[in-house]
Write an enzyme that holds these catalytic residues in place. Sequence first.
Site, PDB file in Angstrom:
ATOM      1  N   LYS A 152       0.828  -1.212   0.000  1.00 36.68           N
ATOM      2  CA  LYS A 152       0.000   0.000   0.000  1.00 36.68           C
ATOM      3  C   LYS A 152       0.864   1.265   0.000  1.00 36.68           C
ATOM      4  O   LYS A 152       0.653   2.171  -0.807  1.00 36.68           O
ATOM      5  CB  LYS A 152      -0.903   0.010   1.243  1.00 36.68           C
ATOM      6  CG  LYS A 152      -1.572   1.331   1.483  1.00 36.68           C
ATOM      7  CD  LYS A 152      -1.895   1.534   2.960  1.00 36.68           C
ATOM      8  CE  LYS A 152      -2.241   2.960   3.257  1.00 36.68           C
ATOM      9  NZ  LYS A 152      -1.402   3.599   4.250  1.00 36.68           N
ATOM     10  N   ASN A 153       1.837   1.334   0.900  1.00 37.19           N
ATOM     11  CA  ASN A 153       2.570   2.598   1.014  1.00 37.19           C
ATOM     12  C   ASN A 153       3.546   2.827  -0.139  1.00 37.19           C
ATOM     13  O   ASN A 153       4.081   3.924  -0.288  1.00 37.19           O
ATOM     14  CB  ASN A 153       3.258   2.705   2.381  1.00 37.19           C
ATOM     15  CG  ASN A 153       2.231   3.004   3.476  1.00 37.19           C
ATOM     16  OD1 ASN A 153       1.094   3.392   3.180  1.00 37.19           O
ATOM     17  ND2 ASN A 153       2.609   2.817   4.728  1.00 37.19           N
ATOM     18  N   CYS A 189      -5.163   8.671   8.640  1.00 33.67           N
ATOM     19  CA  CYS A 189      -5.355   8.184  10.008  1.00 33.67           C
ATOM     20  C   CYS A 189      -4.981   9.273  11.010  1.00 33.67           C
ATOM     21  O   CYS A 189      -4.062  10.051  10.783  1.00 33.67           O
ATOM     22  CB  CYS A 189      -4.473   6.958  10.248  1.00 33.67           C
ATOM     23  SG  CYS A 189      -4.984   5.521   9.302  1.00 33.67           S
ATOM     24  N   ARG A 230       0.314  15.787  12.319  1.00 37.89           N
ATOM     25  CA  ARG A 230       0.995  15.263  11.134  1.00 37.89           C
ATOM     26  C   ARG A 230       1.422  16.431  10.247  1.00 37.89           C
ATOM     27  O   ARG A 230       0.849  16.674   9.183  1.00 37.89           O
ATOM     28  CB  ARG A 230       0.071  14.294  10.381  1.00 37.89           C
ATOM     29  CG  ARG A 230      -0.286  13.079  11.219  1.00 37.89           C
ATOM     30  CD  ARG A 230      -1.015  12.001  10.445  1.00 37.89           C
ATOM     31  NE  ARG A 230      -0.135  11.258   9.567  1.00 37.89           N
ATOM     32  CZ  ARG A 230      -0.485  10.126   8.943  1.00 37.89           C
ATOM     33  NH1 ARG A 230      -1.692   9.630   9.100  1.00 37.89           N
ATOM     34  NH2 ARG A 230       0.361   9.497   8.157  1.00 37.89           N
ATOM     35  N   ASP A 251       3.779   0.977  12.100  1.00 36.41           N
ATOM     36  CA  ASP A 251       2.550   0.445  11.488  1.00 36.41           C
ATOM     37  C   ASP A 251       2.264  -0.993  11.912  1.00 36.41           C
ATOM     38  O   ASP A 251       1.225  -1.554  11.541  1.00 36.41           O
ATOM     39  CB  ASP A 251       2.622   0.547   9.955  1.00 36.41           C
ATOM     40  CG  ASP A 251       2.623   1.990   9.490  1.00 36.41           C
ATOM     41  OD1 ASP A 251       2.283   2.876  10.296  1.00 36.41           O
ATOM     42  OD2 ASP A 251       2.985   2.242   8.324  1.00 36.41           O
TER      43      ASP A 251
HETATM   44  N1  EPU Z   1       7.014  14.775  10.432  1.00 33.95           N
HETATM   45  C1  EPU Z   1       7.188  16.110  10.661  1.00 33.95           C
HETATM   46  N2  EPU Z   1       7.209  16.950   9.581  1.00 33.95           N
HETATM   47  C2  EPU Z   1       7.051  16.515   8.314  1.00 33.95           C
HETATM   48  C3  EPU Z   1       6.857  15.146   8.091  1.00 33.95           C
HETATM   49  C4  EPU Z   1       6.845  14.292   9.172  1.00 33.95           C
HETATM   50  O1  EPU Z   1       7.306  16.557  11.805  1.00 33.95           O
HETATM   51  O2  EPU Z   1       7.082  17.327   7.383  1.00 33.95           O
HETATM   52  C5  EPU Z   1       7.007  13.864  11.581  1.00 33.95           C
HETATM   53  C6  EPU Z   1       5.655  13.203  11.789  1.00 33.95           C
HETATM   54  O3  EPU Z   1       4.811  14.033  12.560  1.00 33.95           O
HETATM   55  C7  EPU Z   1       6.032  11.897  12.449  1.00 33.95           C
HETATM   56  C8  EPU Z   1       7.385  11.568  11.821  1.00 33.95           C
HETATM   57  O4  EPU Z   1       7.890  12.778  11.287  1.00 33.95           O
HETATM   58  O5  EPU Z   1       6.202  12.108  13.816  1.00 33.95           O
HETATM   59  C9  EPU Z   1       7.347  10.528  10.708  1.00 33.95           C
HETATM   60  O6  EPU Z   1       6.364  10.870   9.748  1.00 33.95           O
HETATM   61  P1  EPU Z   1       6.457  10.393   8.212  1.00 33.95           P
HETATM   62  O7  EPU Z   1       6.514  11.611   7.369  1.00 33.95           O
HETATM   63  O8  EPU Z   1       7.522   9.375   8.075  1.00 33.95           O
HETATM   64  O9  EPU Z   1       5.044   9.706   8.017  1.00 33.95           O
HETATM   65  P2  EPU Z   1       4.089   9.780   6.749  1.00 33.95           P
HETATM   66  O10 EPU Z   1       4.892   9.865   5.513  1.00 33.95           O
HETATM   67  O11 EPU Z   1       3.014  10.794   6.962  1.00 33.95           O
HETATM   68  C10 EPU Z   1       4.092   7.214   6.330  1.00 33.95           C
HETATM   69  C11 EPU Z   1       3.052   6.145   6.214  1.00 33.95           C
HETATM   70  C12 EPU Z   1       2.456   5.850   7.582  1.00 33.95           C
HETATM   71  C13 EPU Z   1       3.586   5.452   8.535  1.00 33.95           C
HETATM   72  C14 EPU Z   1       4.684   6.510   8.548  1.00 33.95           C
HETATM   73  C15 EPU Z   1       5.898   6.106   9.361  1.00 33.95           C
HETATM   74  C16 EPU Z   1       2.205   6.505   4.008  1.00 33.95           C
HETATM   75  C17 EPU Z   1       1.098   6.979   3.140  1.00 33.95           C
HETATM   76  N3  EPU Z   1       2.016   6.606   5.304  1.00 33.95           N
HETATM   77  O12 EPU Z   1       3.408   8.345   6.839  1.00 33.95           O
HETATM   78  O13 EPU Z   1       1.618   4.735   7.365  1.00 33.95           O
HETATM   79  O14 EPU Z   1       3.073   5.295   9.838  1.00 33.95           O
HETATM   80  O15 EPU Z   1       5.130   6.773   7.197  1.00 33.95           O
HETATM   81  O16 EPU Z   1       6.443   4.920   8.868  1.00 33.95           O
HETATM   82  O17 EPU Z   1       3.219   6.023   3.519  1.00 33.95           O
HETATM   83  C18 EPU Z   1      -0.155   3.300   7.743  1.00 33.95           C
HETATM   84  O18 EPU Z   1       0.158   2.707   6.699  1.00 33.95           O
HETATM   85  O19 EPU Z   1      -0.997   2.837   8.564  1.00 33.95           O
HETATM   86  C19 EPU Z   1       0.454   4.579   8.054  1.00 33.95           C
HETATM   87  C20 EPU Z   1      -0.052   5.435   8.928  1.00 33.95           C
END
Ligand code: EPU
Length: 418
Positions: free
Chosen positions: A22-23, A117, A122, A305
């Site tokens: 998915k991701n 979610c 975020r 996750d």
């Molecule tokens: N963060 C920041 N600033 C940013 C981006 C992130 O402070 O600009 C912080 C976030 O608040 C968090 C950490 O950095 O504390 C990590 O966030 P990340 O950006 O890695 O998460 P994401 O890209 O929004 C993806 C997955 C999530 C998974 C996370 C961590 C996708 C679509 N989503 O989210 O997946 O939990 O990486 O591995 O790829 C899931 O599949 O259930 C899911 C939530």
Amino acid sequence: MDRIIINGPCRLEGEVDISGAKNAIVAILPAAMLVDGVCRIENVPQISDVENICNILIAMGAKVNRAEGKTLEVDCSAVRCTEVPYEYARKFRASYYFLGALLGRFGNAKVALPGGCHLGARPIDQHIKAFEQLGAQVDILHGNVHCTAEKLEGDDIYLDMVSVGATINAMLAAVKADGLTVIENVAKEPHIVDVANFLNSMGANIRGAGTDVIKVQGVDRLLGGSYAVIPDQIEAGTFMAAAAATGGRVLVKNVIPKHMECISAKLEEMGVLIEEFDDSILVDATAPLKKANIKTMPYPGFPTDMQPQMATVMLRAEGTSKINEGVWDSRFKYTEELIRMGAEIAVAGKVATIEGGRQLLGAPVRACDLRAGAAMVIAGLMAQGTTTIEDIDHIRRGYERIVEKFASLGADIRLVLD
Ligand code: EPU
């Protein structure tokens, strides 16, 4: 309201096939915006996040054709639209990948702030920092992120924290920028490598994905091609956890065992027998389980996750286990639902303390988010009596045919559509 009904307890036994990640696909489909030509994408999971992204692509003027089986053909050559409206973007987090992809292709993007979610704050400040570093102007107005650039120019980008989304968005924006972009302190998840491999197979020049530094040499054009998405690490981990939590024996097929090591190692530590084959993993959890501690971290650490699913495994283990959530501010909401089923869990800030060895009892519960929903399914399989799970749209976002897959492993589980 649609719901999943489970009569437990049950011990899972048999074989299960894992779907595409998915991701990875939620980034690869927006990335197809950068390609002039047909992208033939294989091993695409049939989940609602994919449907939503396909609807966005079609609404923007792309041709999307579901070819045989799990193959999608996407042609974005005719797209001229640079906007993703709120009604689409609010449904899932990964809509933010359209920012990097549209900016990279048109020098212009307007995308509503994303949904997804609820796991605490975020922010997308690191995505914005990356775009600005490449020369874009970014404004947030009326709930939309606007990015514009006369010309994107390669530069050094140092991410303040390891972020999956910011790493991929920086790559997408840099693929056609002038010159070399060096992105440091990047995420290393298998889906980061998969997105880079997809782009490279279409003609991009990206090196270093899977390490701490990614180098993107800008190219003029990406042409079409074929690509197969990797298996879903978290779906595979979910079935491994479900086998462990139910004392079962399951062969999890179509996986990349290397991607599973962070999960396999923890299950082994808890007393689960794990046997790796070329593209499958046998999970035998017939012996009693031992307590464990987990701290979630970016890859190759233990994935956040998988945190809710592992909590259910800890419920079966003897003794007191602890989970320390190291990525998200708020990812323990689901424990309230487990407590309704008789679990003994105390949450203090980012730490959950889980007492093992209590028999769960079936109850009506909610899927608070995607992975929490998967944990509810596992808890329902462990519990005595009937568990009814509501708000299952969260589960449909990321798990393909979850009810059928668990039923094929011997679970008494059914989907009720209202
Ligand atoms: N963060 C920041 N600033 C940013 C981006 C992130 O402070 O600009 C912080 C976030 O608040 C968090 C950490 O950095 O504390 C990590 O966030 P990340 O950006 O890695 O998460 P994401 O890209 O929004 C993806 C997955 C999530 C998974 C996370 C961590 C996708 C679509 N989503 O989210 O997946 O939990 O990486 O591995 O790829 C899931 O599949 O259930 C899911 C939530």
